[in-house]
Write a protein that holds these residues in place. Structure first.
Motif, PDB file in Angstrom:
ATOM      1  N   SER A 104     131.734  72.008  50.631  1.00 39.29           N
ATOM      2  CA  SER A 104     130.726  71.910  51.678  1.00 39.29           C
ATOM      3  C   SER A 104     131.394  72.214  53.016  1.00 39.29           C
ATOM      4  CB  SER A 104     130.141  70.497  51.704  1.00 39.29           C
ATOM      5  OG  SER A 104     129.353  70.305  52.838  1.00 39.29           O
ATOM      6  N   ILE A 130     133.586  61.137  52.040  1.00 33.50           N
ATOM      7  CA  ILE A 130     132.469  60.216  52.244  1.00 33.50           C
ATOM      8  C   ILE A 130     133.030  58.799  52.178  1.00 33.50           C
ATOM      9  CG2 ILE A 130     130.650  61.765  51.414  1.00 33.50           C
ATOM     10  CD1 ILE A 130     130.692  60.301  48.743  1.00 33.50           C
ATOM     11  N   ARG A 184     127.046  50.656  49.571  1.00 27.93           N
ATOM     12  CA  ARG A 184     126.462  51.805  50.256  1.00 27.93           C
ATOM     13  C   ARG A 184     127.565  52.829  50.529  1.00 27.93           C
ATOM     14  NH1 ARG A 184     121.443  50.928  51.471  1.00 27.93           N
ATOM     15  NH2 ARG A 184     121.142  52.503  53.064  1.00 27.93           N
ATOM     16  N   VAL A 197     127.727  56.654  52.429  1.00 28.00           N
ATOM     17  CA  VAL A 197     126.987  57.538  53.328  1.00 28.00           C
ATOM     18  C   VAL A 197     125.514  57.144  53.446  1.00 28.00           C
ATOM     19  CG1 VAL A 197     128.512  59.541  53.285  1.00 28.00           C
ATOM     20  CG2 VAL A 197     126.729  59.385  51.582  1.00 28.00           C
ATOM     21  N   SER A 252     123.587  55.602  51.409  1.00 26.74           N
ATOM     22  CA  SER A 252     122.830  55.533  50.161  1.00 26.74           C
ATOM     23  C   SER A 252     123.285  54.332  49.334  1.00 26.74           C
ATOM     24  CB  SER A 252     123.046  56.815  49.350  1.00 26.74           C
ATOM     25  OG  SER A 252     122.400  56.732  48.096  1.00 26.74           O
ATOM     26  N   TYR A 276     123.536  56.450  41.576  1.00 27.95           N
ATOM     27  CA  TYR A 276     123.872  56.972  42.895  1.00 27.95           C
ATOM     28  C   TYR A 276     122.717  56.917  43.888  1.00 27.95           C
ATOM     29  CZ  TYR A 276     128.200  58.792  40.958  1.00 27.95           C
ATOM     30  OH  TYR A 276     129.430  58.906  40.387  1.00 27.95           O
ATOM     31  N   ILE A 287     119.778  57.757  46.224  1.00 26.12           N
ATOM     32  CA  ILE A 287     119.357  58.979  46.923  1.00 26.12           C
ATOM     33  C   ILE A 287     120.510  59.956  47.149  1.00 26.12           C
ATOM     34  CG2 ILE A 287     119.622  58.132  49.276  1.00 26.12           C
ATOM     35  CD1 ILE A 287     116.532  59.519  49.256  1.00 26.12           C
ATOM     36  N   LEU A 288     121.749  59.492  46.960  1.00 25.24           N
ATOM     37  CA  LEU A 288     122.908  60.370  47.114  1.00 25.24           C
ATOM     38  C   LEU A 288     122.784  61.597  46.220  1.00 25.24           C
ATOM     39  CD1 LEU A 288     125.491  60.246  48.810  1.00 25.24           C
ATOM     40  CD2 LEU A 288     126.629  59.188  46.881  1.00 25.24           C
ATOM     41  N   LYS A 308     120.057  63.207  45.463  1.00 27.20           N
ATOM     42  CA  LYS A 308     119.174  64.184  46.116  1.00 27.20           C
ATOM     43  C   LYS A 308     119.839  64.794  47.347  1.00 27.20           C
ATOM     44  CE  LYS A 308     114.916  62.318  44.386  1.00 27.20           C
ATOM     45  NZ  LYS A 308     113.669  61.660  44.627  1.00 27.20           N
ATOM     46  N   MET A 309     120.620  63.982  48.052  1.00 27.54           N
ATOM     47  CA  MET A 309     121.278  64.469  49.266  1.00 27.54           C
ATOM     48  C   MET A 309     122.351  65.517  48.954  1.00 27.54           C
ATOM     49  SD  MET A 309     121.680  60.805  51.284  1.00 27.54           S
ATOM     50  CE  MET A 309     123.142  61.314  52.130  1.00 27.54           C
ATOM     51  N   MET A 310     123.113  65.289  47.871  1.00 28.83           N
ATOM     52  CA  MET A 310     124.271  66.140  47.602  1.00 28.83           C
ATOM     53  C   MET A 310     124.118  67.007  46.352  1.00 28.83           C
ATOM     54  SD  MET A 310     127.092  63.308  48.581  1.00 28.83           S
ATOM     55  CE  MET A 310     128.404  64.254  49.289  1.00 28.83           C
TER      56      MET A 310
END
Length: 146
Positions: free
Chosen positions: A56, A62, A85, A87, A89, A112, A114-115, A117-119
């Motif tokens: 990235s 993180i 938690r 980052v 999430s 994980y 929402i992590l 969906k984020m990553m």
């Protein structure tokens, strides 16, 4: 996500279980853990994980905080549950380790949140597998010392 595996160990089963119940001895094998603190009900730790393999342009590490505790388990077994938690999430995990006749078998279920969906699930899986590989290699060395 569920991950599992096994390794051969050279120290006696009882000594391995004792070592696995000691977070200070186990800590160096845990990826990104920078500190442990004893809490009233378990432990807390700060983590900073290397995610540079995700390639990235904006994210290489993180960080977050996890709380975990040892849960009553059967003989020859260690069970650790945690949440925290990373980052922003919420994540949680349930780790079970069983030691029997020179073999350590482990299984971990990680949520994980929402992590994912984020990553992205594939990137999370790749980073997780790299960290598991490092942890297992370290544990293998730790549990093979005479």
């Amino acid at each position: 996500m569920i991950y599992s595996g096994s390794i051969e160990i050279k120290i006696p089963d009882g000594a391995a279980i004792e070592l696995l119940h000691d977070p200070e001895k186990l800590g160096p094998c845990l990826p990104g853990v920078s500190s442990f603190e004893k809490e009233t009900e378990g432990y807390s730790c700060k983590v900073k994980l290397d995610v540079s393999s995700m390639k990235s342009s904006y994210l290489s590490k993180i960080s977050g905080k996890l709380n975990f505790s040892y849960v009553n388990a059967e003989d020859r077994q260690v069970r650790i549950q945690g949440k925290g938690r990373i980052v922003g999430s919420s994540i949680s995990f349930d780790l079970t380790i069983e030691v029997h006749e020179g073999k350590l078998q482990w299984s971990i279920d990680v949520n994980y949140g929402i992590l994912i969906k984020m990553m992205g699930e594939e990137k999370i899986k790749e980073v997780t597998e790299e960290n598991i590989e490092r942890t297992v290699k370290c544990l293998s060395q730790l549990l093979s010392s005479d």
